[in-house]
Design an enzyme around this catalytic site. Structure first.
Site, mmCIF file in Angstrom:
data_model
loop_
_atom_site.group_PDB
_atom_site.id
_atom_site.type_symbol
_atom_site.label_atom_id
_atom_site.label_comp_id
_atom_site.label_asym_id
_atom_site.label_seq_id
_atom_site.Cartn_x
_atom_site.Cartn_y
_atom_site.Cartn_z
ATOM 1 N N CYS A 105 -5.469 11.906 11.770
ATOM 2 C CA CYS A 105 -6.079 10.573 11.680
ATOM 3 C C CYS A 105 -6.038 9.978 13.077
ATOM 4 C CB CYS A 105 -5.318 9.712 10.676
ATOM 5 S SG CYS A 105 -3.759 9.126 11.331
ATOM 6 N N ARG B 4 -8.381 -0.645 4.487
ATOM 7 C CA ARG B 4 -7.497 0.374 3.902
ATOM 8 C C ARG B 4 -6.158 -0.236 3.501
ATOM 9 N NH1 ARG B 4 -5.686 4.215 7.560
ATOM 10 N NH2 ARG B 4 -4.426 4.759 5.752
ATOM 11 N N ARG C 88 -0.927 14.481 12.547
ATOM 12 C CA ARG C 88 -0.323 14.274 11.218
ATOM 13 C C ARG C 88 -0.046 15.605 10.508
ATOM 14 N NH1 ARG C 88 -1.342 8.834 9.818
ATOM 15 N NH2 ARG C 88 0.336 9.021 8.289
ATOM 16 N N ASP D 131 4.817 0.775 12.034
ATOM 17 C CA ASP D 131 3.659 0.017 11.543
ATOM 18 C C ASP D 131 3.662 -1.413 12.059
ATOM 19 O OD1 ASP D 131 3.621 1.600 8.247
ATOM 20 O OD2 ASP D 131 3.081 2.301 10.247
ATOM 21 N N LYS E 252 0.847 -1.205 0.000
ATOM 22 C CA LYS E 252 0.000 0.000 0.000
ATOM 23 C C LYS E 252 0.878 1.249 0.000
ATOM 24 C CE LYS E 252 -1.599 1.578 4.036
ATOM 25 N NZ LYS E 252 -1.312 2.998 4.325
ATOM 26 N N ASN E 253 1.922 1.238 0.850
ATOM 27 C CA ASN E 253 2.715 2.457 1.036
ATOM 28 C C ASN E 253 3.702 2.705 -0.090
ATOM 29 O OD1 ASN E 253 1.236 2.798 3.291
ATOM 30 N ND2 ASN E 253 2.852 2.245 4.742
#
Ligand code: EPZ
Length: 419
Positions: A116, A398, A121, A306, A22-23
């Site tokens: 978030c 997500r 952020r 993460d 995803k990143n």
């Protein structure tokens, strides 16, 4: 709304296929805006954040089509360089489109993506760097009006913190800027190298990605290309951890190049046997894991933030005490309440969480609070005795493609139901 229902206590035994990162996908989709011709991204994960990024691309006039795990982007004729607030706020990392739009069109309007679940952020590092490259950025409440009247130019930039997003934004702004940009204290995450590899294939002149100083010589134009997105190293750790926490034996397929060297040793030190082939990773877990002594989250190549919630879930059942220190985000222990509800013994004080391993967890009705925190609750549910429910799974969707299908393939009893 949907939820996951898990019947736990079953050691996983089987194969799981790892999806693309995803990143990496998100900055690559923004980077495609810079290119003439067609960009084809292979191994692209089918995630809600990726679909949101495609909506942004379409809004700017790109033709963006996704068939299974391949996305094609045609960015020849951009028709709009304003990204509406609603699109910007669908995902935090939408700010990475700022550098690309400015780099390509020289003017754009975006909105603060907002905070978030992990904290406020801020984007001060992004804006400071782009201003040094000649961008004029005026804030009107939540809107950012950005112009570069004389075009963007190279600059020497020192990031106060090796921000992943700010590094990506500078790279995207610099590849078409006039002159050389030198970025010091750049983020070194593998996803930065994946982005640089794609941009080089498109004709960009980038050196030093993966190190602390990145040098970019601007060129006049870029041509789209075919690029295969690297595997998702955090999703990979998540699925291997599912084997670890349940005392199982799993094979993670499609892990070639997943860059997990800074996380796999944690599972090995906990007693798991890990074998790697070119494309796959095998994990065989002991009946009882050993606790990790102390884990501090740091920028790459340190232990990734993460991974913190994922490994914390594993350590709730390990023998001994594990100490976590979250140094990257302000509010990244929101999964602790759900784990404690399931019988974990965790004490949080500021940035430190102390986890004392317990003999067993018990199923509970929980709710995901954020992407990796939600994954941690699923992992705990796989090991817990009885039934666990995880609500608010839009957070999980997500960053994990059909998580319940992947885990079921390795023997987990998990299903998605409407609640
Ligand atoms: C990226 O977020 C990842 N997201 C995050 O993954 C990851 O946790 C994070 O990098 C750190 O590795 C994507 O790549 C889409 P940062 P990013 O800028 O770029 C502060 C997941 O679970 N900061 O490196 O937003 C910031 O507040 C997600 O997949 C500023 O102060 O992270 C944070 O405390 C979660 N000012 C720290 O730096 C700025 O201008 C790290 O942020 C920018 C950041």
């Amino acid at each position: 709304m949907q939820k996951l229902v898990i019947n736990g206590g079953i050691p996983l035994d089987g194969e799981m296929l790892l999806h693309g990162a995803k990143n990496s996908a998100l900055p690559l989709l923004a980077a495609a805006l810079l290119c003439r011709g067609e960009t084809v991204l292979e191994n692209c994960p089918r995630l809600t954040d990726v679909f949101a990024a495609c909506r942004i691309l379409t809004h700017t006039g790109c033709r963006c089509t996704m068939k299974r795990h391949t996305i094609s982007i045609q960015a020849d004729a951009l028709t709009c360089s304003e990204i509406p607030e609603a699109l910007m706020q669908e995902m935090r990392s939408s700010i990475v489109f700022l550098g690309a739009l400015l780099g390509r069109t020289g003017a754009c309007q975006v909105y603060y993506p907002g905070g978030c679940e992990l904290g406020p952020r801020p984007i001060d590092l992004h804006l400071e760097a782009l201003r040094r490259m000649g961008a004029q950025i005026v804030r009107h409440e939540g809107r950012l009006d950005c112009t570069a009247p004389k075009g963007l130019h190279g600059s020497i930039i020192h990031l106060k913190f090796p921000s992943v997003g700010a590094t990506e934004n500078v790279m995207l702004a610099a590849v078409l800027a006039k002159g050389e940009t030198v970025l010091h204290n750049a983020a070194r995450e593998p996803e930065i190298c994946d982005l640089a590899a794609y941009l080089r294939k498109c004709g960009a002149r980038i050196r030093g990605d993966g190190e602390s100083t990145i040098r970019i010589e601007g060129v006049s134009s870029l041509m789209g290309c075919v690029h295969r997105i690297m595997p998702d190293r955090i999703a990979g750790l998540t699925y291997l951890s599912a084997g670890a926490i349940t005392g199982g034996t799993v094979k993670l397929c499609g892990a070639a190049g997943a860059q997990m060297d800074n996380v796999l040793p944690v599972l090995e030190q906990a007693g798991c046997r890990i074998d790697r082939t070119k494309n796959d990773i095998y994990l065989h877990a002991p009946r009882r894991l050993r606790a990790a002594v102390r884990l501090r989250t740091m920028p790459h190549p340190g232990f990734p933030t993460d991974a913190q919630a994922i490994i914390m879930a594993v350590m709730t059942l390990a023998d001994g005490v594990s100490v976590f220190e979250e140094n990257i985000f302000e509010n990244r222990y929101r999964h602790v309440d759900g784990l404690v509800q399931m019988g974990a013994e965790i004490c949080v004080s500021g940035r430190t969480a102390v986890v004392s391993g317990v003999p067993a967890l018990c199923g509970a009705h929980t709710a995901a609070t954020d992407l990796r925190g939600g994954a941690a609750l699923v992992l705990a549910g796989l090991a817990a005795e009885g039934t666990t429910e995880v609500r608010q799974i839009h957070h999980i969707d997500r960053g994990y493609e059909e998580m319940e299908q992947v885990l079921s393939g390795a023997g987990a009893r998990i299903r998605r139901v409407l609640q």
